[in-house]
Design an enzyme around this catalytic site. Structure first.
Site, PDB file in Angstrom:
ATOM      1  N   ASP A 124      -4.231 -45.386  33.214  1.00  0.00           N
ATOM      2  CA  ASP A 124      -4.256 -45.172  31.775  1.00  0.00           C
ATOM      3  C   ASP A 124      -5.711 -45.011  31.356  1.00  0.00           C
ATOM      4  O   ASP A 124      -6.570 -45.768  31.815  1.00  0.00           O
ATOM      5  CB  ASP A 124      -3.687 -46.418  31.078  1.00  0.00           C
ATOM      6  CG  ASP A 124      -2.737 -46.090  29.962  1.00  0.00           C
ATOM      7  OD1 ASP A 124      -3.127 -45.282  29.118  1.00  0.00           O
ATOM      8  OD2 ASP A 124      -1.629 -46.642  29.946  1.00  0.00           O
ATOM      9  N   ASP A 144       5.939 -50.057  25.149  1.00  0.00           N
ATOM     10  CA  ASP A 144       5.853 -50.028  23.688  1.00  0.00           C
ATOM     11  C   ASP A 144       7.225 -50.040  23.033  1.00  0.00           C
ATOM     12  O   ASP A 144       7.325 -49.826  21.822  1.00  0.00           O
ATOM     13  CB  ASP A 144       5.136 -48.749  23.219  1.00  0.00           C
ATOM     14  CG  ASP A 144       3.645 -48.802  23.482  1.00  0.00           C
ATOM     15  OD1 ASP A 144       3.083 -49.907  23.522  1.00  0.00           O
ATOM     16  OD2 ASP A 144       3.045 -47.726  23.640  1.00  0.00           O
TER      17      ASP A 144
HETATM   18  C1  GLC Z   1      -0.670 -46.592  22.914  1.00  0.00           C
HETATM   19  C2  GLC Z   1      -0.268 -47.682  23.871  1.00  0.00           C
HETATM   20  C3  GLC Z   1      -0.075 -48.956  23.123  1.00  0.00           C
HETATM   21  C4  GLC Z   1      -1.378 -49.334  22.445  1.00  0.00           C
HETATM   22  C5  GLC Z   1      -1.917 -48.192  21.596  1.00  0.00           C
HETATM   23  C6  GLC Z   1      -3.355 -48.414  21.223  1.00  0.00           C
HETATM   24  O1  GLC Z   1       0.317 -46.304  22.009  1.00  0.00           O
HETATM   25  O2  GLC Z   1       0.874 -47.303  24.592  1.00  0.00           O
HETATM   26  O3  GLC Z   1       0.387 -49.995  23.932  1.00  0.00           O
HETATM   27  O4  GLC Z   1      -1.205 -50.456  21.636  1.00  0.00           O
HETATM   28  O5  GLC Z   1      -1.866 -46.958  22.286  1.00  0.00           O
HETATM   29  O6  GLC Z   1      -4.189 -48.237  22.329  1.00  0.00           O
END
Ligand code: GLC
Length: 560
Positions: A98, A332
């Site tokens: 990520d 999420d």
């Molecule tokens: C993305 C991630 C989430 C995070 C957000 C801010 O949506 O999947 O988990 O809180 O970005 O980085």
């Protein structure tokens, strides 16, 4: 048509903190993941996606990166990561990381420097604005996590200016207008690729560009949640004009130089209509993107009609070279079997049905840890059991506006990202075999019944079903090369579709309901002879005869 490795790949999301704890500190870690690589190999996945495992204060579980070049000590060391990468590669499993490029942690050295003075060389790595004449924040934007007074701007006394944070106060937004910041990011991305990682998931990639002048939003506040006149309006920073220039620049400077690297973007706003502008190869931006059209914790569960419509619209984007990325749940969201299936009587059947719908859809599929054993949502009783920033922000905003704790819990609990983030269930020993210590997040009390060990012994194992399904995906070109066509579009419970390529046709029949349904299939399907290659109802004989009745949550895959 020749495909790149990632177009045929099945991705598996590892939320490291909740996967497997090797040292008893209550948090999952890389050694824990390493010990489970053989299980992932047996499952049949091709690539791991790690949510952020970099050094981080963990305000948003790693999406607040403090050091983009190191592994968080809670998870292990960089050496552990390199060992894991080698081991995964030797098993034929690739690894994507990520990358959080919209914001960093305020503990990142770039921000620590940036806030020191207006003339610090890192000042413009972030977005600083002077207060309005009356001292208030530069505009009325609210932050997604609704902390503090609710504003997306935080005042910093040292220099008397505000910085922008779309998410937590401790997650300042990076300034993509500033060339040195871009070069810093590109250098870091190349460093990971040179180490051997196979690509990136790009976090909130549609939000890197902010509108010039930071105008106020005109959106009306949400009476239940927004605070002090600060309004959460994702459209202000999503897909702003100029976003393509940024993404293309990143492609030119990084991705184009690594032909085997894959990128998948995560960002709201992507639709089948605009996807070709971002992910068609001719754009030279990113390779693929998830869409939230079916799976989002904020939208109601999809109906059968919506499923057909959305999958068909995404399928049509493939004419433009788009390669969609399918998922039903991730870190999420809520647990898919609870939200879209039936986590009671038909948990096994509905978990398998959802698996087929996502794994036979056009494009890639992303599995989320625990789906392969049908893990369910957790019942949370108290706000103290929660960790997710959205959940806490929404809860306290509601209570501040007069909701009772019970009302606020009833609203936030089922929507909470913690449902998916609860620790993995390995077996029925204490804490589901996840840790010998105190788990960082509540373990779902149903683990004695739902766990990997028990599932694999069960005659209707969900894990074994996934194994067959993932194998079938590899062996049948219709899955990644086939057209998509739906039948029986009049039904609001049954999903019937074919995927056809010159070599074969695959037929999927799914009864997405708890009723037994005598569905008649059209003659153009029944006139052929088909071979059943997968079913979640071994007790039924293969047959396309509607008269026999499709059992609750029955799913079958045929080929000819
Ligand atoms: C993305 C991630 C989430 C995070 C957000 C801010 O949506 O999947 O988990 O809180 O970005 O980085």
């Amino acid at each position: 048509m020749d495909k790149k490795w990632w177009q045929k790949a099945v991705f598996y999301e590892i939320y490291c903190k909740s996967f497997c704890d090797s040292d008893g500190d209550g948090l999952g870690d890389l050694k824990g993941v390493m010990s489970k690589l053989p299980m992932l190999k047996e499952l049949g996945i091709d690539c791991i996606w790690f949510t952020p495992i970099y050094t981080s204060p963990q305000v948003d579980n790693g999406y607040d990166v403090a050091d983009y070049y190191d592994i968080d000590p809670r998870y292990g060391t960089l050496e552990d990561f390199k060992e894991l990468l080698d081991k995964a590669h030797s098993l034929g499993i690739k690894v994507i990381m990520d990358q959080v490029l919209n914001h960093s942690s305020d503990e990142c050295v770039w921000f620590r420097e940036s806030r020191k003075s207006k003339d610090n060389p890192y000042r413009n790595y972030y977005i600083w604005q002077p207060p309005k004449a009356d001292g208030t924040p530069p505009n009325n934007w609210g932050s997604y996590f609704r902390e503090g007074d609710g504003s997306a701007w935080e005042f910093d006394e040292t220099t008397g200016e505000y910085y922008l944070h779309q998410y937590a106060i401790k997650m300042p937004d990076l300034n993509w207008e500033y060339q040195p910041l871009r070069q810093e990011i590109y250098k870091m991305l190349r460093w990971w690729l040179d180490m051997g990682v196979d690509g990136f998931r790009l976090d909130v990639f549609t939000r890197l560009k902010k509108p010039a002048g930071f105008p106020d939003t005109k959106k009306a506040p949400d009476p239940k949640l927004d605070r002090n006149g600060f309004v959460v309006d994702p459209s202000m920073c999503t897909m702003q004009e100029g976003i393509h220039e940024i993404l293309h620049d990143m492609w030119v400077n990084v991705f184009s130089k690594y032909p085997n690297c894959m990128t998948v973007g995560e960002g709201t706003g992507i639709t089948p209509e605009n996807a070709p502008e971002y992910i068609a190869p001719s754009c030279e931006e990113i390779d693929s993107a998830y869409h939230f059209n079916l799976a989002s914790r904020k939208r109601p569960p999809f109906t059968v009609a919506e499923f057909r419509d959305i999958q068909m619209r995404w399928f049509k984007t493939m004419e433009h070279g788009v390669w969609p990325s399918n998922y039903f749940s991730n870190h999420d969201s809520r647990r898919q079997v609870t939200y879209y299936g039936d986590d009671g009587e038909y948990r096994r059947e509905s978990a398998k049905l959802l698996a087929v719908l996502s794994c036979t859809a056009p494009g890639n599929v992303y599995l989320f840890q625990g789906e392969e054993i049908g893990m369910t949502n957790v019942q949370y009783d108290r706000i103290e059991e929660h960790d997710c920033c959205y959940t806490l922000g929404d809860y306290y905003s509601m209570v501040a506006k007069g909701a009772t704790p019970q009302e606020a819990m009833a609203y936030v609990g089922p929507r909470s990202r913690d449902n998916a983030r609860a620790p993995y269930h390995w077996n029925d020993s204490e804490n589901a075999g996840f840790t010998t210590g105190k788990p960082w997040l509540k373990v779902n009390p149903n683990y004695p019944e739902i766990n990997l060990e028990a599932d694999r012994k069960h005659p209707q194992s969900i894990f074994a079903f996934y194994q067959k399904l993932l194998k079938l995906r590899k062996e049948n070109p219709a899955v990644y090369d086939g057209d998509l066509r739906f039948y029986r579009e009049d039904s609001d419970k049954v999903i019937v579709y074919t995927r056809s390529c010159p070599e074969q046709t695959m037929l999927v029949i799914a009864n997405k309901s708890g009723d037994t349904l005598p569905v008649e299939l059209p003659e153009e399907l029944t006139r052929h002879s088909w071979k059943r290659i997968l079913t979640n109802r071994e007790e039924t004989a293969p047959s396309l005869e509607g008269g026999r009745g499709w059992l609750p949550w029955e799913v079958e895959v045929y080929v000819r």
